[in-house]
Scaffold this active site. Structure first.
Site, mmCIF file in Angstrom:
data_model
loop_
_atom_site.group_PDB
_atom_site.id
_atom_site.type_symbol
_atom_site.label_atom_id
_atom_site.label_comp_id
_atom_site.label_asym_id
_atom_site.label_seq_id
_atom_site.Cartn_x
_atom_site.Cartn_y
_atom_site.Cartn_z
ATOM 1 C CG HIS A 114 -15.553 -34.678 19.491
ATOM 2 N ND1 HIS A 114 -16.134 -33.574 18.918
ATOM 3 C CD2 HIS A 114 -15.740 -34.538 20.820
ATOM 4 C CE1 HIS A 114 -16.651 -32.808 19.866
ATOM 5 N NE2 HIS A 114 -16.429 -33.375 21.021
ATOM 6 C CG ASN B 255 -15.777 -26.694 18.390
ATOM 7 O OD1 ASN B 255 -16.085 -26.800 19.573
ATOM 8 N ND2 ASN B 255 -16.652 -26.393 17.449
ATOM 9 C CD GLU C 78 -20.074 -24.007 17.421
ATOM 10 O OE1 GLU C 78 -20.102 -24.035 18.670
ATOM 11 O OE2 GLU C 78 -19.636 -24.927 16.733
ATOM 12 C CG HIS D 269 -13.224 -29.989 20.731
ATOM 13 N ND1 HIS D 269 -12.303 -29.130 21.280
ATOM 14 C CD2 HIS D 269 -14.150 -30.201 21.702
ATOM 15 C CE1 HIS D 269 -12.660 -28.840 22.524
ATOM 16 N NE2 HIS D 269 -13.775 -29.481 22.804
ATOM 17 C CG HIS E 33 -14.307 -33.606 26.385
ATOM 18 N ND1 HIS E 33 -14.592 -33.903 25.076
ATOM 19 C CD2 HIS E 33 -14.283 -32.251 26.468
ATOM 20 C CE1 HIS E 33 -14.744 -32.787 24.400
ATOM 21 N NE2 HIS E 33 -14.565 -31.764 25.216
ATOM 22 C CD GLU F 270 -11.687 -28.686 26.924
ATOM 23 O OE1 GLU F 270 -11.688 -27.686 26.189
ATOM 24 O OE2 GLU F 270 -12.235 -29.766 26.599
ATOM 25 C CE LYS G 269 -21.612 -24.789 21.456
ATOM 26 N NZ LYS G 269 -20.436 -25.385 20.787
ATOM 27 N NE ARG H 41 -20.364 -21.377 22.026
ATOM 28 C CZ ARG H 41 -21.301 -21.338 22.958
ATOM 29 N NH1 ARG H 41 -22.347 -20.563 22.787
ATOM 30 N NH2 ARG H 41 -21.198 -22.056 24.061
ATOM 31 N NE ARG I 298 -44.064 -24.174 24.525
ATOM 32 C CZ ARG I 298 -45.286 -24.376 25.008
ATOM 33 N NH1 ARG I 298 -45.694 -23.707 26.061
ATOM 34 N NH2 ARG I 298 -46.099 -25.223 24.427
ATOM 35 C CE LYS J 48 -17.702 -21.545 26.232
ATOM 36 N NZ LYS J 48 -18.103 -22.877 26.537
HETATM 37 P P1 NAD Z 1 -17.812 -34.850 34.741
HETATM 38 O O1 NAD Z 1 -18.952 -33.966 34.896
HETATM 39 O O2 NAD Z 1 -18.042 -36.256 34.347
HETATM 40 O O3 NAD Z 1 -16.952 -34.803 36.086
HETATM 41 C C1 NAD Z 1 -15.768 -35.571 36.165
HETATM 42 C C2 NAD Z 1 -15.735 -36.410 37.449
HETATM 43 O O4 NAD Z 1 -15.401 -35.562 38.546
HETATM 44 C C3 NAD Z 1 -17.053 -37.058 37.816
HETATM 45 O O5 NAD Z 1 -16.805 -38.336 38.323
HETATM 46 C C4 NAD Z 1 -17.619 -36.144 38.898
HETATM 47 O O6 NAD Z 1 -18.483 -36.799 39.777
HETATM 48 C C5 NAD Z 1 -16.348 -35.750 39.601
HETATM 49 N N1 NAD Z 1 -16.378 -34.479 40.320
HETATM 50 C C6 NAD Z 1 -16.906 -33.310 39.905
HETATM 51 N N2 NAD Z 1 -16.577 -32.338 40.743
HETATM 52 C C7 NAD Z 1 -15.844 -32.900 41.730
HETATM 53 C C8 NAD Z 1 -15.197 -32.393 42.877
HETATM 54 N N3 NAD Z 1 -15.148 -31.095 43.147
HETATM 55 N N4 NAD Z 1 -14.552 -33.259 43.688
HETATM 56 C C9 NAD Z 1 -14.507 -34.590 43.382
HETATM 57 N N5 NAD Z 1 -15.059 -35.111 42.291
HETATM 58 C C10 NAD Z 1 -15.724 -34.268 41.471
HETATM 59 O O7 NAD Z 1 -16.770 -34.280 33.642
HETATM 60 P P2 NAD Z 1 -16.347 -32.812 33.194
HETATM 61 O O8 NAD Z 1 -14.991 -32.967 32.625
HETATM 62 O O9 NAD Z 1 -16.592 -31.797 34.231
HETATM 63 O O10 NAD Z 1 -17.372 -32.489 32.021
HETATM 64 C C11 NAD Z 1 -17.359 -33.225 30.822
HETATM 65 C C12 NAD Z 1 -18.657 -32.985 30.116
HETATM 66 O O11 NAD Z 1 -18.769 -31.593 29.814
HETATM 67 C C13 NAD Z 1 -18.779 -33.722 28.800
HETATM 68 O O12 NAD Z 1 -20.055 -34.296 28.716
HETATM 69 C C14 NAD Z 1 -18.631 -32.633 27.754
HETATM 70 O O13 NAD Z 1 -19.324 -32.917 26.564
HETATM 71 C C15 NAD Z 1 -19.222 -31.461 28.477
HETATM 72 N N6 NAD Z 1 -18.799 -30.149 27.981
HETATM 73 C C16 NAD Z 1 -19.760 -29.215 27.758
HETATM 74 C C17 NAD Z 1 -19.397 -27.951 27.306
HETATM 75 C C18 NAD Z 1 -20.451 -26.909 27.130
HETATM 76 O O14 NAD Z 1 -20.139 -25.835 26.593
HETATM 77 N N7 NAD Z 1 -21.674 -27.154 27.571
HETATM 78 C C19 NAD Z 1 -18.054 -27.630 27.104
HETATM 79 C C20 NAD Z 1 -17.089 -28.609 27.351
HETATM 80 C C21 NAD Z 1 -17.474 -29.872 27.790
HETATM 81 N N1 GLY Z 2 -17.012 -25.707 24.469
HETATM 82 C C1 GLY Z 2 -17.268 -25.062 23.215
HETATM 83 C C2 GLY Z 2 -18.359 -24.046 23.264
HETATM 84 O O1 GLY Z 2 -18.925 -23.747 24.288
HETATM 85 O O2 GLY Z 2 -18.694 -23.519 22.250
#
Ligand code: NAD
Ligand code: GLY
Length: 376
Positions: free
Chosen positions: A265, A258, A244, A261, A278, A189, A147, A254, A125, A234
């Site tokens: 999306h 987006n 949110e 987005h 993304h 972003e 998130k 919050r 939990r 942020k």
């Molecule tokens: P990702 O995690 O897929 O990483 C992108 C690529 O870079 C991958 O192939 C990874 O292995 C590689 N990589 C990572 N760090 C590296 C480094 N230092 N050197 C070499 N390669 C490296 O993509 P991302 O853009 O980091 O994240 C996208 C995800 O984040 C999506 O699923 C999205 O929905 C999510 N997201 C979440 C939030 C949140 O608030 N939780 C906000 C925005 C996006």
């Molecule tokens: N990336 C949008 C949020 O964290 O709310």
């Protein structure tokens, strides 16, 4: 070295974001600081690529601070952000005999952070987790704010939880191995957060990007300051609206995060998540949202120009001009970020002054025109 303290309403109530170069070697100290003396084990979640570069230094640092380190590598890419992966991670926690005093560290991009955070939120939990983000997108956005979640076949982020990290450790040097396209996605972003935050962060971001000639030309001291400003913004939005609240439509909601987005999306969905990163889709989504803001008479043409220039400073984006507009609009209407059946658009009155507009206030003709002009 910038350090930010973030307050949260839910546990852990306060956490620190540390930003610097070659700070992965502080992982043990950071973990000990937030997990406390009784913690014995850390499950280190990463993927093969990231672990190859940065796993050894993080592991050594955690061990030096007295932790037993249990590494677990998930598959690379968005398709591994699934319930199946989360289940494997949870089983691993149990095999490693993690107890409520132990912790999880997520070393990687947003995919690793979202999955590891979700598993940490669900296991017993909720146990503490530390974000060690290694993509630009994760450093300025996904590692801050709590998130966490995974995708379902029906769509992205449909299962998840709000679970605030116990600490965030950002080593900007990790960006030296990040593919150029991932950097572009992260810059988009950054522009997004600048565009909804106020003229100051927008200017700091665009000034930084204007001077950046190539990924090799990163000036790390300036980058640390930019990432700190982005995280501070942020965190300030999250502090006022941690979960949110769907009833909120004000410009500190919050939801403003987006921006870009709604169409972003939809672009990802109609291309089966294969054409765009993304952040790239968000970049194109901002062009449409900006155009729509102007066409509704909210945003001045000169400010739209500034926004478009900022997006182009991020770097080349994949083309979207060939996509069927009706398919994009259809995917947008099916997106989960609707409330009472309506898409909620984040638009701009000025750079730095967002406004949430209900989809029913926008005519289909104006929407189609804006999508066409924005994606041209
Ligand atoms: P990702 O995690 O897929 O990483 C992108 C690529 O870079 C991958 O192939 C990874 O292995 C590689 N990589 C990572 N760090 C590296 C480094 N230092 N050197 C070499 N390669 C490296 O993509 P991302 O853009 O980091 O994240 C996208 C995800 O984040 C999506 O699923 C999205 O929905 C999510 N997201 C979440 C939030 C949140 O608030 N939780 C906000 C925005 C996006
Ligand atoms: N990336 C949008 C949020 O964290 O709310």
């Amino acid at each position: 070295m910038p350090r930010l303290r973030v307050r949260t309403k839910t546990r852990p109530h306060e956490y620190e974001i540390t930003i610097g170069r070659n700070v992965l070697s502080e992982a043990g100290q950071v973990a000990r600081g937030c997990l406390g003396r009784q913690a014995q084990r850390v499950a280190l979640i990463s993927n093969k690529k990231v672990f190859f570069h940065y796993g050894p230094v993080v592991t050594a640092s955690l061990k030096a601070d007295g932790f037993t380190v249990w590494p677990w590598l998930i598959g690379d890419g968005e398709r591994h952000k699934s319930l199946r992966t989360a289940q494997d991670v949870l089983s691993f926690f149990s095999e490693a005999e993690l107890d409520r005093g132990d912790g999880v560290a997520a070393l990687g991009g947003g995919v690793v952070g979202d999955v590891a955070g979700f598993a940490a939120a669900a296991y017993l939990r909720g146990i503490a987790f530390i974000q060690i983000p290694t993509t630009l997108l994760a450093q300025i956005d996904s590692s801050v704010g709590g998130k966490t979640g995974v995708n379902l076949p029906a769509g992205k982020n449909l299962v998840g939880s709000f679970h605030q990290p116990a600490a965030v450790l950002i080593d900007v040097q990790t960006l030296s191995t990040l593919p150029a396209r991932e950097l572009v996605a992260g810059w988009c972003e950054c522009v997004k957060q600048g565009a909804v935050s106020g003229p100051k962060l927008f200017k700091q971001t665009t000034d930084f990007l204007s001077e950046l000639k190539s990924p090799e030309g990163l000036v790390y001291s300036q980058l640390e300051r930019l990432i700190a400003s982005q995280c501070a913004f942020k965190a300030s939005i999250v502090a006022g609206d941690e979960r949110e609240d769907i009833a909120r439509r004000d410009r500190r909601s919050r939801r403003i995060l987006n921006f870009g987005h709604t169409i972003g999306h939809a672009l990802e969905a109609v291309t089966n998540y294969r054409r765009f990163r993304h952040g790239e889709a968000v970049g194109l989504g901002m062009l449409v949202a900006g155009q729509l803001s102007k066409n509704l008479g909210l945003l001045d043409a000169s400010e739209l120009e500034l926004l478009n220039e900022a997006v182009s400073l991020c770097g080349p984006l994949p083309s979207a001009g060939d996509l069927d507009q009706n398919a994009v609009i259809g995917a947008m209407r099916r997106d989960k970020k609707r409330t009472a059946g309506q898409v909620q658009w984040v638009l701009l009155e000025h750079i730095g002054r967002p406004r949430i507009v209900d989809g029913k206030e926008i005519s289909p003709q104006l929407l189609r025109k804006s999508v066409r002009e924005g994606l041209r």
